[in-house]
Scaffold this motif. Structure first.
Motif, short mmCIF file in Angstrom:
data_model
loop_
_atom_site.label_atom_id
_atom_site.label_comp_id
_atom_site.label_asym_id
_atom_site.label_seq_id
_atom_site.Cartn_x
_atom_site.Cartn_y
_atom_site.Cartn_z
N ILE A 157 0.85 -1.19 0.00
CA ILE A 157 0.00 0.00 0.00
C ILE A 157 0.89 1.24 0.00
CG2 ILE A 157 -1.71 1.32 1.29
CD1 ILE A 157 -2.80 -1.29 2.36
N ILE A 158 0.60 2.16 -0.93
CA ILE A 158 1.36 3.40 -1.07
C ILE A 158 0.40 4.57 -0.87
CG2 ILE A 158 2.80 4.78 -2.62
CD1 ILE A 158 3.60 2.25 -4.03
N ASP A 159 0.94 5.65 -0.32
CA ASP A 159 0.14 6.85 -0.13
C ASP A 159 -0.52 7.28 -1.44
OD1 ASP A 159 -0.46 9.40 1.51
OD2 ASP A 159 0.50 10.18 -0.30
N ASP A 160 -1.79 7.72 -1.34
CA ASP A 160 -2.55 8.10 -2.54
C ASP A 160 -1.82 9.14 -3.39
OD1 ASP A 160 -4.53 6.38 -1.81
OD2 ASP A 160 -5.81 7.91 -0.90
N LYS A 161 -1.30 10.17 -2.73
CA LYS A 161 -0.61 11.23 -3.45
C LYS A 161 0.62 10.70 -4.16
CE LYS A 161 1.36 15.85 -2.88
NZ LYS A 161 1.66 16.96 -1.93
N ALA A 162 1.35 9.82 -3.48
CA ALA A 162 2.56 9.24 -4.08
C ALA A 162 2.19 8.41 -5.30
CB ALA A 162 3.30 8.39 -3.05
N GLU A 163 1.11 7.65 -5.21
CA GLU A 163 0.69 6.83 -6.35
C GLU A 163 0.34 7.68 -7.56
OE1 GLU A 163 -2.43 4.14 -5.05
OE2 GLU A 163 -0.96 2.52 -5.04
N ILE A 164 -0.38 8.78 -7.31
CA ILE A 164 -0.75 9.67 -8.41
C ILE A 164 0.48 10.26 -9.07
CG2 ILE A 164 -1.87 11.88 -8.96
CD1 ILE A 164 -4.00 11.20 -6.90
N ILE A 165 1.45 10.70 -8.25
CA ILE A 165 2.67 11.30 -8.80
C ILE A 165 3.47 10.26 -9.59
CG2 ILE A 165 4.90 12.29 -8.17
CD1 ILE A 165 3.48 13.78 -5.92
N LEU A 166 3.59 9.05 -9.04
CA LEU A 166 4.31 7.99 -9.76
C LEU A 166 3.63 7.68 -11.09
CD1 LEU A 166 5.05 5.54 -6.79
CD2 LEU A 166 6.72 6.92 -8.04
N PHE A 167 2.31 7.64 -11.08
CA PHE A 167 1.57 7.35 -12.30
C PHE A 167 1.75 8.46 -13.33
CE2 PHE A 167 -2.54 7.25 -14.71
CZ PHE A 167 -2.27 6.08 -15.40
N ARG A 168 1.75 9.72 -12.87
CA ARG A 168 1.94 10.85 -13.79
C ARG A 168 3.33 10.83 -14.41
NH1 ARG A 168 -3.07 11.19 -14.68
NH2 ARG A 168 -4.32 12.38 -13.22
N ILE A 169 4.34 10.46 -13.62
CA ILE A 169 5.70 10.36 -14.15
C ILE A 169 5.74 9.31 -15.25
CG2 ILE A 169 8.08 9.69 -13.61
CD1 ILE A 169 7.64 10.85 -10.80
N LEU A 170 5.11 8.16 -15.00
CA LEU A 170 5.05 7.11 -16.01
C LEU A 170 4.30 7.58 -17.24
CD1 LEU A 170 4.44 3.90 -13.88
CD2 LEU A 170 6.43 4.39 -15.29
N GLN A 171 3.21 8.29 -17.05
CA GLN A 171 2.44 8.78 -18.18
C GLN A 171 3.27 9.69 -19.07
OE1 GLN A 171 -1.25 10.50 -16.62
NE2 GLN A 171 -2.36 8.90 -17.70
N GLU A 172 4.11 10.51 -18.44
CA GLU A 172 4.95 11.42 -19.21
C GLU A 172 5.94 10.62 -20.07
OE1 GLU A 172 6.92 15.78 -18.68
OE2 GLU A 172 6.13 14.71 -16.95
N PHE A 173 6.50 9.56 -19.48
CA PHE A 173 7.41 8.70 -20.24
C PHE A 173 6.66 7.98 -21.35
CE2 PHE A 173 9.52 4.64 -21.02
CZ PHE A 173 10.82 5.06 -21.29
N PHE A 174 5.46 7.44 -21.04
CA PHE A 174 4.67 6.75 -22.06
C PHE A 174 4.35 7.68 -23.22
CE2 PHE A 174 2.60 3.98 -18.52
CZ PHE A 174 3.79 3.27 -18.41
N SER A 175 3.99 8.91 -22.91
CA SER A 175 3.64 9.88 -23.95
C SER A 175 4.81 10.12 -24.88
CB SER A 175 3.20 11.19 -23.30
OG SER A 175 2.90 12.16 -24.28
#
Length: 253
Positions: A157-175
């Motif tokens: 389990i990871i903090d909600d805010k941390a999960e969102i930030i990690l996901f956004r970082i990945l999205q930037e790489f995916f893009s």
């Protein structure tokens, strides 16, 4: 008598000299301590400023994505649903509308998935692996790129805010991988241990020479690092011309 007076004067002079030296050393140490404190406070203020700027940028982008999510779900989604109902009402006509109906159904599915993925509020209700899995599935479904996801270890389990930030970082790489890298393959790995989560995303795109090009400008590396700072994550980007690019994120649990 004169010798004793001279010795006394010499002794007093020595004591005064030693006292002055001690005073000077104390003042110097106090000066160094205050200087170091000021430097530390300045560095802390700079870090807080950078974090505040990065967080503000994230909040602005998150709000924009939230608005887009609502528009997709409430407006476009409803219009497509209505169009599908209208098509079913024309089912008695001789024209074959099955292809159009299927297209609208796929559009609705895609809109719901996209609405869920770009809405930060929705992301709070799902874990990071599920969010990444939905993104990978979307890439494959739309034939954007051949993507895979591997999860090693027991999910933590990871903090909600941390999960969102990690996901956004990945999205930037995916893009960047899909739009600019001209890659045909994207592989994502989430590796959980007791103390950290390591995320590795690798593409087989054109890559770049880090000694020549500035990845901060083209791929948003600095933006990724600024986001990572907010949650204490380490961000590394490796690339070779013709061999693709690899993003590594280390988030300590």
């Amino acid at each position: 008598m004169g010798t004793e007076a001279e010795e006394t004067i010499a002794l007093i002079t020595a004591i005064v000299f030693i006292f002055l030296v001690i005073i000077i050393i104390i003042l110097f140490l106090v000066f160094i301590k205050r200087k170091n404190k000021l430097l530390t406070e300045k560095q802390q203020a700079q870090r807080e400023f950078e974090n505040a700027i990065a967080e503000t940028q994230i909040e602005i982008r998150e709000q924009t994505l939230r608005n887009i999510s609502w528009e997709l779900h409430d407006n476009i989604g409803q219009l497509l649903t209505l169009a599908k109902i209208q098509l079913h009402q024309l089912a008695d006509c001789n024209e074959d509308i099955s292809g159009v109906s299927d297209t609208i159904s796929k559009s609705l599915t895609e809109l719901r998935a996209l609405s869920k993925l770009i809405n930060p509020d929705a992301l709070k209700n799902i874990m990071l692996p599920e969010a990444v899995s939905l993104e990978v599935a979307r890439f494959n479904r739309l034939n954007f790129i051949e993507a895979t996801l591997t999860i090693d270890g027991d999910e933590k389990i990871i903090d909600d805010k941390a999960e969102i930030i990690l996901f956004r970082i990945l999205q930037e790489f995916f893009s960047n991988t899909i739009k600019h890298a001209k890659a045909s393959q994207l592989d994502v790995q989430l590796k959980y241990t007791d103390k950290k989560l390591t995320i590795v995303a690798t593409d087989n795109g054109k890559g770049f020479d880090k000694s020549v090009e500035k990845p901060n400008k083209g791929i948003g590396l600095q933006n990724m690092k600024n986001r990572g700072k907010l949650i204490g994550a380490e961000i590394e980007l490796e690339s070779q011309v013709g061999k693709g690019t690899q993003l590594t994120i280390i988030h300590y649990l």
